[in-house]
Design a protein around this motif. Structure first.
Motif, PDB file in Angstrom:
ATOM      1  N   LEU B 116       0.823  -1.218   0.000  1.00 36.68           N
ATOM      2  CA  LEU B 116       0.000   0.000   0.000  1.00 36.68           C
ATOM      3  C   LEU B 116       0.856   1.266   0.000  1.00 36.68           C
ATOM      4  CD1 LEU B 116      -2.919  -0.891   2.464  1.00 36.68           C
ATOM      5  CD2 LEU B 116      -3.042  -0.626  -0.009  1.00 36.68           C
ATOM      6  N   PHE B 117       1.988   1.230   0.721  1.00 38.32           N
ATOM      7  CA  PHE B 117       2.817   2.447   0.689  1.00 38.32           C
ATOM      8  C   PHE B 117       3.807   2.460  -0.471  1.00 38.32           C
ATOM      9  CE2 PHE B 117       7.256   1.938   1.803  1.00 38.32           C
ATOM     10  CZ  PHE B 117       7.357   0.801   2.586  1.00 38.32           C
ATOM     11  N   ALA B 118       4.157   1.270  -0.986  1.00 36.60           N
ATOM     12  CA  ALA B 118       5.235   1.202  -1.987  1.00 36.60           C
ATOM     13  C   ALA B 118       4.753   1.308  -3.428  1.00 36.60           C
ATOM     14  CB  ALA B 118       6.016  -0.095  -1.812  1.00 36.60           C
ATOM     15  N   VAL B 119       3.463   1.076  -3.655  1.00 33.79           N
ATOM     16  CA  VAL B 119       2.964   1.068  -5.035  1.00 33.79           C
ATOM     17  C   VAL B 119       1.984   2.220  -5.235  1.00 33.79           C
ATOM     18  CG1 VAL B 119       1.716  -0.254  -6.775  1.00 33.79           C
ATOM     19  CG2 VAL B 119       3.212  -1.435  -5.168  1.00 33.79           C
ATOM     20  N   ARG B 120       2.191   2.977  -6.278  1.00 36.45           N
ATOM     21  CA  ARG B 120       1.250   4.049  -6.596  1.00 36.45           C
ATOM     22  C   ARG B 120       1.068   4.144  -8.108  1.00 36.45           C
ATOM     23  NH1 ARG B 120       5.729   8.372  -4.693  1.00 36.45           N
ATOM     24  NH2 ARG B 120       5.902   9.462  -6.674  1.00 36.45           N
ATOM     25  N   PRO B 121      -0.025   4.786  -8.536  1.00 32.15           N
ATOM     26  CA  PRO B 121      -0.388   4.723  -9.962  1.00 32.15           C
ATOM     27  C   PRO B 121       0.643   5.281 -10.930  1.00 32.15           C
ATOM     28  CG  PRO B 121      -2.230   5.533  -8.663  1.00 32.15           C
ATOM     29  CD  PRO B 121      -1.059   5.462  -7.737  1.00 32.15           C
ATOM     30  N   ASP B 122       1.514   6.216 -10.484  1.00 28.80           N
ATOM     31  CA  ASP B 122       2.472   6.778 -11.434  1.00 28.80           C
ATOM     32  C   ASP B 122       3.759   5.964 -11.532  1.00 28.80           C
ATOM     33  OD1 ASP B 122       3.070   7.590  -8.817  1.00 28.80           O
ATOM     34  OD2 ASP B 122       4.297   9.252  -9.514  1.00 28.80           O
ATOM     35  N   LEU B 123       3.749   4.771 -10.936  1.00 32.72           N
ATOM     36  CA  LEU B 123       4.905   3.879 -11.085  1.00 32.72           C
ATOM     37  C   LEU B 123       4.976   3.422 -12.541  1.00 32.72           C
ATOM     38  CD1 LEU B 123       7.168   2.155  -9.720  1.00 32.72           C
ATOM     39  CD2 LEU B 123       5.446   0.376  -9.416  1.00 32.72           C
ATOM     40  N   LYS B 124       6.070   3.750 -13.211  1.00 33.11           N
ATOM     41  CA  LYS B 124       6.198   3.405 -14.635  1.00 33.11           C
ATOM     42  C   LYS B 124       6.699   1.979 -14.791  1.00 33.11           C
ATOM     43  CE  LYS B 124       5.544   7.680 -16.351  1.00 33.11           C
ATOM     44  NZ  LYS B 124       5.043   8.272 -15.109  1.00 33.11           N
ATOM     45  N   LEU B 125       5.934   1.193 -15.513  1.00 30.62           N
ATOM     46  CA  LEU B 125       6.386  -0.169 -15.799  1.00 30.62           C
ATOM     47  C   LEU B 125       7.120  -0.150 -17.136  1.00 30.62           C
ATOM     48  CD1 LEU B 125       3.193  -2.123 -14.725  1.00 30.62           C
ATOM     49  CD2 LEU B 125       5.280  -1.759 -13.426  1.00 30.62           C
ATOM     50  N   PRO B 126       8.144  -0.988 -17.287  1.00 28.61           N
ATOM     51  CA  PRO B 126       8.954  -0.929 -18.513  1.00 28.61           C
ATOM     52  C   PRO B 126       8.258  -1.555 -19.729  1.00 28.61           C
ATOM     53  CG  PRO B 126       9.737  -2.663 -17.068  1.00 28.61           C
ATOM     54  CD  PRO B 126       8.644  -1.970 -16.325  1.00 28.61           C
ATOM     55  N   GLY B 127       8.761  -1.215 -20.904  1.00 31.08           N
ATOM     56  CA  GLY B 127       8.331  -1.869 -22.143  1.00 31.08           C
ATOM     57  C   GLY B 127       7.004  -1.383 -22.689  1.00 31.08           C
ATOM     58  N   SER B 128       6.532  -2.088 -23.725  1.00 32.33           N
ATOM     59  CA  SER B 128       5.280  -1.686 -24.373  1.00 32.33           C
ATOM     60  C   SER B 128       4.088  -1.930 -23.458  1.00 32.33           C
ATOM     61  CB  SER B 128       5.112  -2.437 -25.695  1.00 32.33           C
ATOM     62  OG  SER B 128       5.236  -3.814 -25.461  1.00 32.33           O
ATOM     63  N   PHE B 129       4.202  -2.930 -22.581  1.00 33.75           N
ATOM     64  CA  PHE B 129       3.118  -3.175 -21.629  1.00 33.75           C
ATOM     65  C   PHE B 129       2.984  -1.974 -20.672  1.00 33.75           C
ATOM     66  CE2 PHE B 129       1.200  -4.864 -17.742  1.00 33.75           C
ATOM     67  CZ  PHE B 129       0.080  -5.466 -18.260  1.00 33.75           C
ATOM     68  N   GLY B 130       4.143  -1.439 -20.251  1.00 33.06           N
ATOM     69  CA  GLY B 130       4.126  -0.254 -19.396  1.00 33.06           C
ATOM     70  C   GLY B 130       3.466   0.925 -20.095  1.00 33.06           C
ATOM     71  N   GLY B 131       3.724   1.063 -21.406  1.00 28.41           N
ATOM     72  CA  GLY B 131       3.095   2.125 -22.192  1.00 28.41           C
ATOM     73  C   GLY B 131       1.588   1.954 -22.254  1.00 28.41           C
ATOM     74  N   LEU B 132       1.146   0.691 -22.386  1.00 35.15           N
ATOM     75  CA  LEU B 132      -0.296   0.415 -22.426  1.00 35.15           C
ATOM     76  C   LEU B 132      -0.959   0.731 -21.075  1.00 35.15           C
ATOM     77  CD1 LEU B 132      -1.069  -2.900 -24.346  1.00 35.15           C
ATOM     78  CD2 LEU B 132      -2.035  -0.654 -24.744  1.00 35.15           C
ATOM     79  N   ILE B 133      -0.251   0.405 -19.989  1.00 34.29           N
ATOM     80  CA  ILE B 133      -0.777   0.712 -18.656  1.00 34.29           C
ATOM     81  C   ILE B 133      -0.947   2.230 -18.501  1.00 34.29           C
ATOM     82  CG2 ILE B 133      -0.072   0.823 -16.209  1.00 34.29           C
ATOM     83  CD1 ILE B 133      -1.322  -1.772 -16.713  1.00 34.29           C
TER      84      ILE B 133
END
Lengths: 178, 218
Positions: B116-133
């Motif tokens: 709950l404290f470590a994950v937030r919506p602006d966390l960028k995930l790598p790759g094309s999947f991250g772009g889709l998110i």
């Protein structure tokens, strides 16, 4: 404008992923009769996607839904995410199989029911295996009953929406699934 | 729809630390937390993670977590292990089963609090999947803006009207609009820090090193 290219399809999948997140926020507006109960409204766009996309895109939508919910709710690094992912993937695979095999005979209500049961069976199995221990099987019937009820509610809504929605008709026409 | 607002308290941690650094701190904390075998220390860590989650703007439903820990403990007690503490009707409470149950329950609750404290919506995930998110969150903001138009008395038609208006709009993935390249996670996260400042660094380093030290010492 037709939705022909891969990028256009991916864009629509992303939009439906956003709808999953939106429906999951609506879920908080409904009272929970028991603490672990979830209606599963976020599955409504997945059910609708069965009528629009090939299996690969449906599974991509499920992945976006699960990761998106993990990011919004902050559960991405917890057991909740693993349970949600396992349940959603199992549910999607079963729904895809039922939808394909029983296209003429099984409506979205039936598809939703099977999906909900698959999700619940997987999540009960995981919780018995990793958290509660084998004695927890005694609560399985109650959870399956809850799964049937929520699957019916979600399925009825998805079927009604699919039949009456101008947006769905437009998307089916543009994607060539009509 | 009922007009209950879903507004969350502000994420104060996000004003001082980037999503990536907070996430890395969370990963270190998870490993150290899972290595912890002392019941007392683990309980203290769970409380500390809960405070951090609250600081990060998350509402904690204490009743839910008390029930999770209690039910996990109860199911563990059904398999007796170690010295008998007491007998309540058909249930034999043993030290080993009680300790294991509470440890397991606290582990589950602690992992959720860390997340709950470590994950937030602006966390960028790598790759094309991250772009889709990122694109999902871009559309999520647009869909959320239209929620006032949704009526419980005409749920299907009001949602349908909103969707017809929203999609397809002028936001196609080929248009290069915000979100297509993962640069905009939405208005809600607009004020979040993209780099970690001194205060944020102190908090994160303190959390990570304290948990690691506790795992080594106990």
């Amino acid at each position: 404008m037709r939705i022909d290219t891969r990028n256009q399809r991916l864009d629509l999948v992303a939009f439906m992923g956003a709808l999953c997140l939106f429906f999951s926020t609506l879920e908080y507006l409904f009272p929970k009769p028991v603490p672990f109960f979830r209606l599963g409204l976020a599955n409504i766009p997945v059910l609708l996607a069965l009528e629009l996309f090939s299996p690969g895109y449906v599974l991509l939508l499920v992945a976006l839904k699960v990761v998106g919910q993990g990011l919004v709710n902050g559960t991405l690094a917890s057991y909740v995410f693993l349970f949600s992912a396992a349940g959603s993937i199992a549910s999607a695979l079963v729904m895809l199989a039922v939808h394909r095999a029983g296209r003429r005979w099984v409506s979205l209500v039936g598809v939703s029911l099977f999906g909900s049961l698959a999700s619940n069976v997987v999540q009960i199995t995981l919780s018995v295996t990793f958290i509660f221990g084998s004695t927890a099987w005694v609560i399985a019937p109650a959870f399956l009953a809850i799964g049937v009820a929520s699957g019916l509610v979600v399925g009825v809504f998805a079927k009604r929406f699919s039949e009456r929605s101008r947006w769905m008709a437009l998307m089916k026409e543009r994607i060539g699934a009509a | 729809m009922p007009r209950r607002r879903l507004r969350r308290p502000p994420n104060r941690l996000a004003l001082h630390a980037s999503a990536r650094d907070v996430f890395l701190c969370g990963i270190v904390s998870i490993v150290a937390f899972l290595l912890q075998s002392s019941l007392i220390v683990r309980a203290a860590q769970v409380m500390a993670f809960a405070i951090l989650a609250t600081y990060a703007g998350k509402r904690i439903r204490w009743g839910y977590f008390v029930m999770i820990v209690s039910s996990i403990t109860l199911f563990n007690l059904l398999t007796p292990l170690g010295r008998v503490l007491l007998e309540v009707g058909p249930l034999t409470v043993t030290t080993g089963a009680l300790e294991q149950g509470v440890l397991k329950g606290l582990a589950i609750a602690g992992l959720v609090f860390i997340s709950l404290f470590a994950v937030r919506p602006d966390l960028k995930l790598p790759g094309s999947f991250g772009g889709l998110i990122a694109r999902v969150f871009y559309y999520f903001e647009i869909v959320l803006e239209s929620r006032q138009r949704i009526r419980a008395t005409a749920l299907v038609s009001s949602i349908d009207d909103a969707l017809v208006e929203i999609y397809p709009g002028d936001n196609g993935i080929d248009s290069g609009e915000p979100g297509a390249d993962g640069t905009d996670a939405g208005e809600r996260t607009a004020r979040f820090a993209t780099t970690t400042d001194t205060l944020g660094a102190i908090v994160l380093i303190l959390v990570a090193t304290a948990n690691t030290a506790l795992a080594i010492v106990f």
